[in-house]
Design an enzyme around this catalytic site. Structure first.
Site, PDB file in Angstrom:
ATOM      1  N   GLU A 290       0.873  -1.170   0.000  1.00  0.00           N
ATOM      2  CA  GLU A 290       0.000   0.000   0.000  1.00  0.00           C
ATOM      3  C   GLU A 290       0.908   1.216   0.000  1.00  0.00           C
ATOM      4  OE1 GLU A 290      -3.138   0.096  -0.292  1.00  0.00           O
ATOM      5  OE2 GLU A 290      -3.348  -2.064  -0.156  1.00  0.00           O
TER       6      GLU A 290
ATOM      7  N   CYS B 239      -2.590   9.092   2.613  1.00  0.00           N
ATOM      8  CA  CYS B 239      -2.248   8.552   1.294  1.00  0.00           C
ATOM      9  C   CYS B 239      -3.383   8.777   0.305  1.00  0.00           C
ATOM     10  CB  CYS B 239      -1.889   7.078   1.378  1.00  0.00           C
ATOM     11  SG  CYS B 239      -3.110   6.073   2.207  1.00  0.00           S
TER      12      CYS B 239
HETATM   13  P1  NDP Z   1       8.606   4.624   4.665  1.00  0.00           P
HETATM   14  O1  NDP Z   1       7.979   4.025   3.495  1.00  0.00           O
HETATM   15  O2  NDP Z   1      10.067   4.811   4.641  1.00  0.00           O
HETATM   16  O3  NDP Z   1       8.262   3.770   5.980  1.00  0.00           O
HETATM   17  C1  NDP Z   1       7.134   2.938   6.132  1.00  0.00           C
HETATM   18  C2  NDP Z   1       7.506   1.776   7.039  1.00  0.00           C
HETATM   19  O4  NDP Z   1       8.526   0.991   6.433  1.00  0.00           O
HETATM   20  C3  NDP Z   1       8.073   2.207   8.381  1.00  0.00           C
HETATM   21  O5  NDP Z   1       7.676   1.314   9.382  1.00  0.00           O
HETATM   22  C4  NDP Z   1       9.556   2.098   8.144  1.00  0.00           C
HETATM   23  O6  NDP Z   1      10.313   1.966   9.306  1.00  0.00           O
HETATM   24  C5  NDP Z   1       9.637   0.839   7.336  1.00  0.00           C
HETATM   25  N1  NDP Z   1      10.861   0.702   6.577  1.00  0.00           N
HETATM   26  C6  NDP Z   1      11.765   1.649   6.224  1.00  0.00           C
HETATM   27  N2  NDP Z   1      12.767   1.105   5.504  1.00  0.00           N
HETATM   28  C7  NDP Z   1      12.503  -0.220   5.399  1.00  0.00           C
HETATM   29  C8  NDP Z   1      13.140  -1.313   4.757  1.00  0.00           C
HETATM   30  N3  NDP Z   1      14.265  -1.168   4.072  1.00  0.00           N
HETATM   31  N4  NDP Z   1      12.575  -2.531   4.854  1.00  0.00           N
HETATM   32  C9  NDP Z   1      11.421  -2.705   5.509  1.00  0.00           C
HETATM   33  N5  NDP Z   1      10.765  -1.707   6.148  1.00  0.00           N
HETATM   34  C10 NDP Z   1      11.289  -0.477   6.083  1.00  0.00           C
HETATM   35  O7  NDP Z   1       7.883   5.934   4.927  1.00  0.00           O
HETATM   36  P2  NDP Z   1       8.396   7.168   5.739  1.00  0.00           P
HETATM   37  O8  NDP Z   1       7.817   7.077   7.077  1.00  0.00           O
HETATM   38  O9  NDP Z   1       9.869   7.375   5.650  1.00  0.00           O
HETATM   39  O10 NDP Z   1       7.706   8.305   4.869  1.00  0.00           O
HETATM   40  C11 NDP Z   1       8.278   8.690   3.623  1.00  0.00           C
HETATM   41  C12 NDP Z   1       7.212   9.125   2.662  1.00  0.00           C
HETATM   42  O11 NDP Z   1       6.349   8.046   2.381  1.00  0.00           O
HETATM   43  C13 NDP Z   1       6.272  10.185   3.180  1.00  0.00           C
HETATM   44  O12 NDP Z   1       6.834  11.387   3.023  1.00  0.00           O
HETATM   45  C14 NDP Z   1       5.051   9.966   2.340  1.00  0.00           C
HETATM   46  O13 NDP Z   1       5.181  10.640   1.123  1.00  0.00           O
HETATM   47  C15 NDP Z   1       5.054   8.489   2.113  1.00  0.00           C
HETATM   48  N6  NDP Z   1       4.146   7.773   3.005  1.00  0.00           N
HETATM   49  C16 NDP Z   1       3.014   7.311   2.474  1.00  0.00           C
HETATM   50  C17 NDP Z   1       2.123   6.644   3.271  1.00  0.00           C
HETATM   51  C18 NDP Z   1       0.869   6.126   2.713  1.00  0.00           C
HETATM   52  O14 NDP Z   1      -0.034   5.768   3.463  1.00  0.00           O
HETATM   53  N7  NDP Z   1       0.748   6.034   1.410  1.00  0.00           N
HETATM   54  C19 NDP Z   1       2.352   6.441   4.696  1.00  0.00           C
HETATM   55  C20 NDP Z   1       3.629   6.948   5.153  1.00  0.00           C
HETATM   56  C21 NDP Z   1       4.472   7.586   4.313  1.00  0.00           C
HETATM   57  P3  NDP Z   1      10.977   3.295   9.934  1.00  0.00           P
HETATM   58  O15 NDP Z   1       9.875   4.234  10.210  1.00  0.00           O
HETATM   59  O16 NDP Z   1      11.611   2.769  11.142  1.00  0.00           O
HETATM   60  O17 NDP Z   1      11.957   3.805   8.894  1.00  0.00           O
END
Ligand code: NDP
Length: 493
Positions: A237, A271
């Site tokens: 997602e 999102c």
């Molecule tokens: P990420 O996609 O980086 O993080 C989402 C989840 O994935 C977090 O739990 C994160 O952990 C984890 N994660 C990070 N790196 C890895 C990896 N290599 N392998 C497995 N899991 C991992 O989102 P961010 O929080 O950094 O947000 C970045 C951008 O993503 C936002 O600016 C926004 O544009 C978008 N976003 C979109 C969402 C949606 O619902 N569509 C929700 C959130 C963000 P950790 O937090 O510890 O890095």
């Protein structure tokens, strides 16, 4: 000998920067041990049957409702969103737990299929079984609603779950585990694993039977690559750049109200939030004027003092700033707010108009309280521009007569007609996107079936004097098959 200190990380209140919790960063071997525990527990959890699991999940949802103020306060503390928004989020999450618990049995019921003429002596059935252990990786923007959309459906289907919350909302993740343990019949059914990206990556390669990920498209690609190495299936997602299409016959007042809320609520960190509007030029002036008027009545600030809170993730401020600047540099006009609306960690509402389609502000997810309004000459143009995106998550259509017609042409996973966000709150419908917005679905029967595998079982009911599937096949059998194929024009199935 000095003992090695366990690595930890802090969770902060984004409105103040104050540290509100400290959590362990679990490493690969710690994650592996927890996966083993979850695997052992999964046999017992499956043996509990649908009725037993339903009881546990309904008890969990009751507990969450009874303690809604406690969890809402924690969500507010870690995300900065208003308490009222946090309560609404919890309410919707709880309704998903209840729906999954009540419907798992009927969704997973064995289905009977027609065996076809050639196999008329057989019965054909498809059974559904839980996968085993599911890993859920969650974001920070809706730290309970989003992961519950995977966790509760996976549990209801009979899987045990390991949940890696975002590093910005580990407290909410731990609260979920602790509250579940109060109703759980035994340990290791649902476990939260805290840590940073490395912990998430460790979960992907830990041998779990599926990963359900919500977050950015960039990280989704890393998750999919990690999962490919162990052939672990994934639900992804990801982000969106959701369009809003406004036809000339739309109720403009309602369209503006819903669009501005969709774009600005939760500080634009949704999102499925509205990011770009395509409004029929005949009603564009009215739409823009009303959007400006509404923007002037809302503001960002600390919880209790504002319509929406700060940017939860500090680094997002730079993205928001760069999109506003790019939109202006590329020829767009700020009609409300502008670059000065950004004063970290808060971003006040910004309304931009006439931004060229090739601007990064029109192409990439902004995830801030910014709305871009572009005029179109026809609904055909609105549809073409809506679809000309690498994303395809949700969309909103505002029209009294042409809503369904427009919706059917949109390349995205969900459309709300004369509404916004509604598909996320209706538990019976699947939620998810196409293109760079991801693959697979959460919620509804489709979402529950993601955490199951299909087992086809065919059974001989009586023996035929024919030998199709045997070395005893005779020339008379061959000619019978060919005769049947010819008479029935291939319709043997
Ligand atoms: P990420 O996609 O980086 O993080 C989402 C989840 O994935 C977090 O739990 C994160 O952990 C984890 N994660 C990070 N790196 C890895 C990896 N290599 N392998 C497995 N899991 C991992 O989102 P961010 O929080 O950094 O947000 C970045 C951008 O993503 C936002 O600016 C926004 O544009 C978008 N976003 C979109 C969402 C949606 O619902 N569509 C929700 C959130 C963000 P950790 O937090 O510890 O890095």
């Amino acid at each position: 000998m000095a003992t090695k200190r366990r690595p930890v990380f802090n969770s902060n209140n984004p409105a103040t920067g104050e540290v509100v919790g400290t959590y362990p960063m679990l490493n690969k071997s710690e994650v592996a041990v927890l996966v083993e525990h979850a695997r052992t527990a999964s046999t017992k959890w499956q043996a509990l049957s649908f009725g037993g699991r339903k009881q546990v999940l309904l008890a969990w949802s009751s507990l969450i409702i009874n303690r809604i103020e406690e969890i809402a306060a924690l969500i507010t503390l870690e995300t900065g969103k208003p308490l009222s928004d946090a309560r609404l989020e919890v309410g919707i999450a709880v309704s998903h737990i209840g729906w999954a618990a009540r419907h798992a049995e009927s969704i997973m019921r064995t289905s009977y299929r027609r065996p076809g003429l050639l196999m008329a002596n057989m019965s054909a059935t498809v059974e559904r079984s839980p996968l085993g252990v599911v890993g859920v990786i969650g974001p920070w923007n809706y730290p309970i609603f989003t992961p519950i959309g995977s966790i509760s459906y996976a549990l209801a289907a009979g899987n045990t779950v390991l949940f890696k919350p975002s590093e910005y909302t580990p407290g909410v993740g731990m609260w979920l585990e602790e509250s579940f343990s109060e109703v759980a019949p035994f340990a290791d059914i649902f476990t939260t694993v805290t840590g940073l990206g490395d912990t998430g990556s460790a979960l992907c390669t830990s041998g779990v039977d599926k990963i359900s990920f919500t977050g950015s498209t960039r990280t989704a690609k890393l998750v999919a690559a990690d999962c490919a190495s162990t052939m672990t299936p994934v639900v992804l997602e990801c982000g969106g750049k959701d369009p809003v299409i406004v036809a000339a016959d739309a109720d403009i007042k309602r369209a503006v109200d819903a669009t501005m809320w969709s774009a600005m609520a939760n500080a634009g960190q949704s999102c499925i939030g509205a990011e770009r509007v395509y409004v029929d030029e005949k009603v564009a002036e009215e739409f823009i004027a009303r959007a400006i008027e509404l923007a002037s009545t809302i503001h960002s600030g600390a919880p209790g003092d504002a319509n929406y809170g700060p940017a939860t993730m500090p680094s997002q401020i730079k993205v928001i700033q760069s999109h506003i600047k790019a939109a202006i540099a590329d020829g767009g006009t700020c009609v409300y707010g502008g670059p000065k609306s950004v004063a970290a960690p808060f971003v006040q509402p910004v309304v931009l108009i006439d931004v060229p389609e090739d601007s990064v502000a029109m192409r990439e997810e902004t995830f801030g309280p910014i709305i871009i309004i572009n005029r179109v000459a026809s609904m055909r143009e609105a549809i073409e521009l809506s679809n000309a995106s690498r994303y395809g998550l949700g969309a909103n259509v505002w029209s009294k007569r042409k809503g369904k017609q427009i919706a059917s042409k949109l390349q995205c996973g969900m459309v709300a007609i004369n509404s916004t966000f509604a598909f996320a709150t209706i538990s019976s419908v699947p939620f998810g996107g196409v293109k760079d917005s991801g693959s697979g679905r959460v919620h509804g029967p489709e979402g529950l079936l993601e955490y199951t595998f299909a087992r086809t079982v065919v059974r001989t009911r009586f023996n035929l004097p024919l030998h199709f599937l045997s070395f005893k096949r005779r020339p008379t059998d061959d000619s019978l098959i060919i005769k049947l194929v010819k008479i029935l024009k291939g319709r043997l199935g």
